[in-house]
Design a protein around this motif. Structure first.
Motif, short mmCIF file in Angstrom:
data_model
loop_
_atom_site.label_atom_id
_atom_site.label_comp_id
_atom_site.label_asym_id
_atom_site.label_seq_id
_atom_site.Cartn_x
_atom_site.Cartn_y
_atom_site.Cartn_z
N PRO A 159 -3.02 -18.51 -26.30
CA PRO A 159 -2.58 -19.66 -25.48
C PRO A 159 -1.16 -19.46 -25.02
O PRO A 159 -0.40 -18.71 -25.61
N SER A 160 -0.74 -20.14 -23.94
CA SER A 160 0.62 -20.01 -23.40
C SER A 160 1.61 -20.74 -24.29
O SER A 160 1.28 -21.77 -24.90
N LEU A 161 2.81 -20.17 -24.35
CA LEU A 161 3.90 -20.77 -25.13
C LEU A 161 5.07 -21.06 -24.19
O LEU A 161 5.26 -20.37 -23.17
N SER A 162 5.90 -22.06 -24.51
CA SER A 162 7.01 -22.46 -23.62
C SER A 162 8.19 -22.97 -24.42
O SER A 162 8.07 -23.28 -25.62
N SER A 163 9.34 -23.06 -23.70
CA SER A 163 10.56 -23.65 -24.26
C SER A 163 11.33 -24.31 -23.12
O SER A 163 11.05 -24.05 -21.93
N THR A 164 12.31 -25.16 -23.44
CA THR A 164 13.05 -25.90 -22.43
C THR A 164 14.55 -25.72 -22.61
O THR A 164 15.03 -25.36 -23.69
N ARG B 1 11.74 -25.95 -17.86
CA ARG B 1 10.81 -25.40 -18.85
C ARG B 1 10.41 -23.99 -18.42
O ARG B 1 10.08 -23.75 -17.24
N ALA B 2 10.41 -23.06 -19.41
CA ALA B 2 9.96 -21.68 -19.21
C ALA B 2 8.66 -21.49 -19.99
O ALA B 2 8.63 -21.72 -21.21
N THR B 3 7.56 -21.07 -19.31
CA THR B 3 6.24 -20.92 -19.93
C THR B 3 5.74 -19.51 -19.67
O THR B 3 5.83 -18.99 -18.54
N LEU C 52 7.11 -18.16 -16.33
CA LEU C 52 7.21 -19.01 -15.15
C LEU C 52 8.15 -20.16 -15.46
O LEU C 52 8.20 -20.65 -16.61
N TYR C 53 8.95 -20.60 -14.41
CA TYR C 53 9.96 -21.65 -14.61
C TYR C 53 9.54 -22.90 -13.82
O TYR C 53 9.06 -22.82 -12.69
N PHE C 54 9.81 -24.06 -14.45
CA PHE C 54 9.44 -25.34 -13.85
C PHE C 54 10.59 -26.33 -14.03
O PHE C 54 11.25 -26.33 -15.08
N LEU C 55 10.88 -27.13 -12.98
CA LEU C 55 11.85 -28.22 -13.07
C LEU C 55 11.11 -29.44 -13.61
O LEU C 55 10.28 -30.04 -12.91
N ASP D 49 2.50 -14.48 -29.69
CA ASP D 49 3.04 -15.23 -30.82
C ASP D 49 4.51 -15.56 -30.65
O ASP D 49 5.16 -16.02 -31.58
N HIS D 50 5.09 -15.32 -29.44
CA HIS D 50 6.49 -15.64 -29.19
C HIS D 50 6.61 -16.38 -27.86
O HIS D 50 6.09 -15.92 -26.83
N ALA D 51 7.28 -17.51 -27.88
CA ALA D 51 7.55 -18.26 -26.66
C ALA D 51 8.80 -17.70 -25.99
O ALA D 51 9.70 -17.17 -26.65
N PRO D 52 8.92 -17.79 -24.66
CA PRO D 52 10.16 -17.36 -23.99
C PRO D 52 11.34 -18.23 -24.45
O PRO D 52 11.20 -19.44 -24.58
N GLN D 53 12.50 -17.58 -24.66
CA GLN D 53 13.67 -18.27 -25.19
C GLN D 53 14.83 -18.16 -24.19
O GLN D 53 15.11 -17.09 -23.66
N PHE D 54 15.51 -19.32 -23.96
CA PHE D 54 16.73 -19.34 -23.15
C PHE D 54 17.91 -18.89 -24.02
O PHE D 54 17.92 -19.13 -25.23
N PRO D 55 18.92 -18.24 -23.42
CA PRO D 55 20.09 -17.83 -24.23
C PRO D 55 20.85 -19.02 -24.80
O PRO D 55 21.48 -18.90 -25.85
N GLU D 56 20.80 -20.18 -24.12
CA GLU D 56 21.42 -21.39 -24.63
C GLU D 56 20.49 -22.56 -24.34
O GLU D 56 19.67 -22.52 -23.42
N LYS D 57 20.66 -23.60 -25.13
CA LYS D 57 19.85 -24.78 -24.92
C LYS D 57 20.41 -25.67 -23.81
O LYS D 57 19.65 -26.40 -23.16
N GLU D 58 21.74 -25.62 -23.58
CA GLU D 58 22.36 -26.45 -22.55
C GLU D 58 23.34 -25.59 -21.74
O GLU D 58 24.01 -24.71 -22.29
N PHE D 59 23.40 -25.90 -20.46
CA PHE D 59 24.30 -25.19 -19.54
C PHE D 59 25.11 -26.23 -18.78
O PHE D 59 24.59 -27.31 -18.42
#
Length: 774
Positions: free
Chosen positions: A230-235, A223-225, A180-183, A137-147
């Protein structure tokens, strides 16, 4: 969740046991709990309340039991009222709402069985851990949205440029938290330049060469999935800024330059060399540095970079000489502060291209050169005390522009005025005796500086130096140091030694160790004083008083000799004083100049008195035979009369000088006829007023001891006595009618200055004057 009935198994086993052992006495069986597995799934949608499990205790066969539940999730935080037992008889457990595993991953509850009739516990509490089963019930989260990152243009392909990381709140080490990380995208998308990302670690790497001029920046979407169902992701977005590297070689605007430079000068900025570079301005890839590759073997030139314009600045740091080399050809190269690189097979490599170069032709313009000394400085040695007329050496200067005979030599530094220099020859000769102990001599070296001046317009000057080393000779006898000449000692401190320290201006071996000896020619010196020296201390001695002396001023004569035996007589002035306050001498009540400061004045008065007495005797011996009449007293006619001629003075060699409330200088007939020096025929003359304070006074060595009087009183007595003697002169036989004759009248007499106002020094008088007056 289905409930599986499994409570019959313990009962069946119990019945079989009872039947097989009916012939044996009854034994108490072990109590035990039976509980189905309690497991909850987080975020269960219900409906609620929902049966999650059932418990049973075998004591219910004999006793009517009631089941109780307590602990976190029941009557304690964090989840009060989450669990309950619907029927205390059956032990069925219900949950009343959904649970968030990320808030509370498990619950520890306590079950109790009590006798329904008495309320007493029939068994120990059952402790059970209720686990919450995770759901994705939780998608992976980046510490910031932009780098925002920066990458050098020279970054090697395959090397990491950035590290991404995420946080997934689902249960660890489960697919729900595995990321998992994807460009997703790259802007701009170039074939030769790009980025890639590691699927598991999230490490961003460079693929291919970067080109700042083609793409100064990139935008990457990542994108991190997770692996849950079901799988959850964030960008997240990465902005990549490319730092310009040195991919372009700097070049000169021109290949050849011609300049003219005057000889004999140091100049800055004689030539500016502009360059062009296509790299980013004011970066190490753009900033230049210049070098003189050829033609600067003598280090006449230097080149630097202008930090604002990035161009080279040529300077002359060492004067050029037209006569030595009239032209110079310089090869100057330029490169960047950062190493030049190029992309080869997708990888940046150091460039092997040659540096850009330019040629500078320098024409030297002839100018008047100053004379040059050969050598510029030299050293000669001479013995201390060298006489005038000694040739020390000669300066040799030449002028590259003119014949040598047009050079004139001039002495410019000779602080002791010992030398002369030949105007045309440059020969240095002594004109006065040289003294190594002169303050102008430093560590036995005396410096002479000479200028050579040519006849050019304007005249130019060269400088030469002569260093005169003076070897020492034994021309100075040791003397007492100033603080050892005048000493004080308390009358009660008879055995206290007085430290005497000597010095010698000569060097070793003409200096210490010194010898100290008392002057045995003086009376009673050896019986009163003793000298002793300490082993290993060759520059000092101790003066010890052998017998008690009354308060007063004393002189102790002694001889001090150096290692070679050169000896000089010295005097130590010792003041013996009373010390009522302790260990320091009592201050004298009256103040004034010390006696040794007054001694030259007193000696001058003594000489004047001797001269007046001699004139008076000559007048009586060769003047008129009879003198009649009255010669009026006049203030302009004054002289000194010696009193106490008839009394015989006691020996005063060891007698102290008594303090008198009415001090006056002492005179005697012997003193008046002596030379004006501190010593008269083997005896010391002491002219200090007795009441004057003196830290280091001289004892009295006089043939006659006379009382002291103030100067003004003495002058009055002299005038009175002079008049009285003139009036009482007997008239000589045969001159009955003689009257005093006035040879020249100068007019009305005026008052003259008193003798006490005469202030001339003892050394100003001729040593032969007292002898001529006797």
């Amino acid at each position: 969740m289905d409930i599986r009935g499994c409570t019959w198994l313990p009962l069946l086993l119990l019945l079989l046991l009872l039947q097989g052992q009916s012939h044996q006495p009854l034994r108490r069986s072990k109590r035990r709990w039976v509980l189905t597995t309690l497991e909850l799934e987080e975020e269960d949608p219900g409906p609620f309340p929902k049966l999650v499990g059932e418990l049973f205790n075998n004591m219910s066969n004999n006793v009517s039991l009631m089941y109780l539940i307590r602990g976190p999730g029941v009557d304690e935080f964090p989840e009060i009222g989450l669990f309950s037992i619907e029927d205390h008889h059956s032990g069925k457990i219900y949950v009343h709402r959904s649970v968030d595993r990320e808030v509370t991953p498990s619950f520890t509850v306590y079950f109790d069985a009590v006798d329904r009739s008495t309320g007493e516990l029939v068994d120990e509490s059952l402790i059970f851990n209720i686990r919450i089963r995770d759901v994705n019930d939780h998608a992976p989260q980046f510490p910031e949205k932009e780098f925002n990152i920066s990458v050098k243009e020279t970054q090697a392909a395959g090397q990491p440029v950035f590290q991404l990381s995420t946080v997934d709140l689902d249960q660890e080490n489960t697919p729900n938290s595995q990321v998992l990380y994807f460009l997703v995208s790259q802007t701009p998308l170039l074939r030769e330049s790009g980025f890639q990302i590691d699927l598991i670690s999230g490490e961003v790497r460079l693929s291919g060469c970067l080109n700042y001029e083609t793409a100064p920046w990139f935008t990457l979407m990542i994108r991190a999935t997770d692996c849950g169902e079901p799988s959850l992701s964030s960008t997240a977005t990465i902005h990549v800024s490319v730092e310009d590297g040195n991919s372009h070689r700097p070049t000169f605007m021109e290949d050849h330059y011609k300049i003219q430079i005057s000889e004999g000068q140091v100049e800055w900025g004689v030539l500016y060399l502009p360059v062009q570079d296509r790299d980013s301005p004011f970066t190490p890839a753009w900033r230049t540095q210049f070098n003189i590759l050829d033609g600067n073997e003598e280090k006449h030139f230097d080149i630097m970079t202008d930090p604002e314009t990035n161009q080279g600045v040529l300077n002359v740091i060492k004067p050029l000489d037209y006569e030595t080399q009239a032209a110079h050809s310089l090869v100057i190269v330029v490169e960047n502060q950062e190493q030049l690189f190029s992309c080869e097979e997708g990888q940046p490599q150091p460039s092997t291209k040659a540096m850009a170069s330019a040629t500078v032709s320098v024409q030297v313009v002839d100018a008047n050169d100053p004379p040059a000394f050969h050598p510029r400085s030299f050293t000669v040695s001479e013995e201390d005390g060298a006489r005038p007329g000694i040739r020390l050496g000669g300066f040799n200067a030449t002028d590259p522009d003119r014949p040598a005979n047009q050079i004139r030599y001039k002495l410019v530094h000779d602080p002791a005025d010992w030398m002369t220099v030949g105007e045309t020859s440059g020969v240095v000769t002594t004109k006065r005796q040289i003294d190594r102990e002169s303050p102008h001599v430093n560590d036995s070296f005396y410096t002479v500086i000479v200028h050579a001046v040519d006849s050019g317009l304007p005249p130019l000057t060269g400088t030469g130096t002569l260093m005169l080393f003076l070897s020492d000779v034994n021309d100075n006898a040791p003397t007492l140091q100033s603080h050892s000449r005048y000493l004080e000692v308390c009358e009660s401190a008879r055995n206290k030694p007085l430290l005497l320290e000597a010095e010698d201006a000569d060097l070793d071996p003409y200096s210490d160790p010194f010898t100290f000896d008392l002057d045995s020619a003086q009376r009673d010196v050896g019986a009163t004083w003793m000298l002793r020296t300490k082993q290993g201390e060759g520059r000092s001695a101790e003066l010890v008083m052998l017998r008690s002396l009354p308060p007063g001023d004393y002189v102790v004569p002694l001889f001090i000799g150096d290692r070679q035996g050169l000896t000089q007589k010295q005097r130590v002035h010792v003041r013996v004083c009373s010390c009522p306050g302790g260990s320091e001498c009592e201050n004298r009540s009256d103040v004034g100049l010390p006696w040794w400061a007054l001694s030259p004045i007193c000696a001058a008065f003594a000489v004047l008195a001797a001269a007046l007495l001699s004139l008076l005797r000559c007048h009586f011996a060769f003047g008129p035979r009879r003198l009649r009449g009255f010669i009026p007293s006049d203030n302009g006619h004054q002289t000194l009369i010696v009193y106490n001629e008839e009394s015989q003075a006691l020996s005063a060699q060891m007698q102290p000088i008594r303090e008198d409330p009415r001090p006056a200088p002492s005179f005697s007939t012997a003193t008046a006829r002596a030379k004006p020096d501190a010593k008269f025929k083997g005896h010391d003359m002491f002219l200090e007023p007795g009441g004057m304070r003196n830290r280091s006074s001289t004892p009295v060595y006089l043939d006659h001891l006379v009382p002291r009087r103030p100067l003004q009183l003495m002058e009055g007595r002299v005038v009175e006595t002079w008049n009285r003697k003139l009036h009482t002169v007997d008239v000589l036989d045969g001159d009955t009618g003689y009257q005093p004759h006035v040879y020249r009248e100068e007019g009305e007499s005026e008052g003259a200055e008193t003798l006490s106002s005469l202030t001339f020094l003892e050394q100003d008088l001729s040593p032969e004057l007292p002898d001529s007056l006797s």
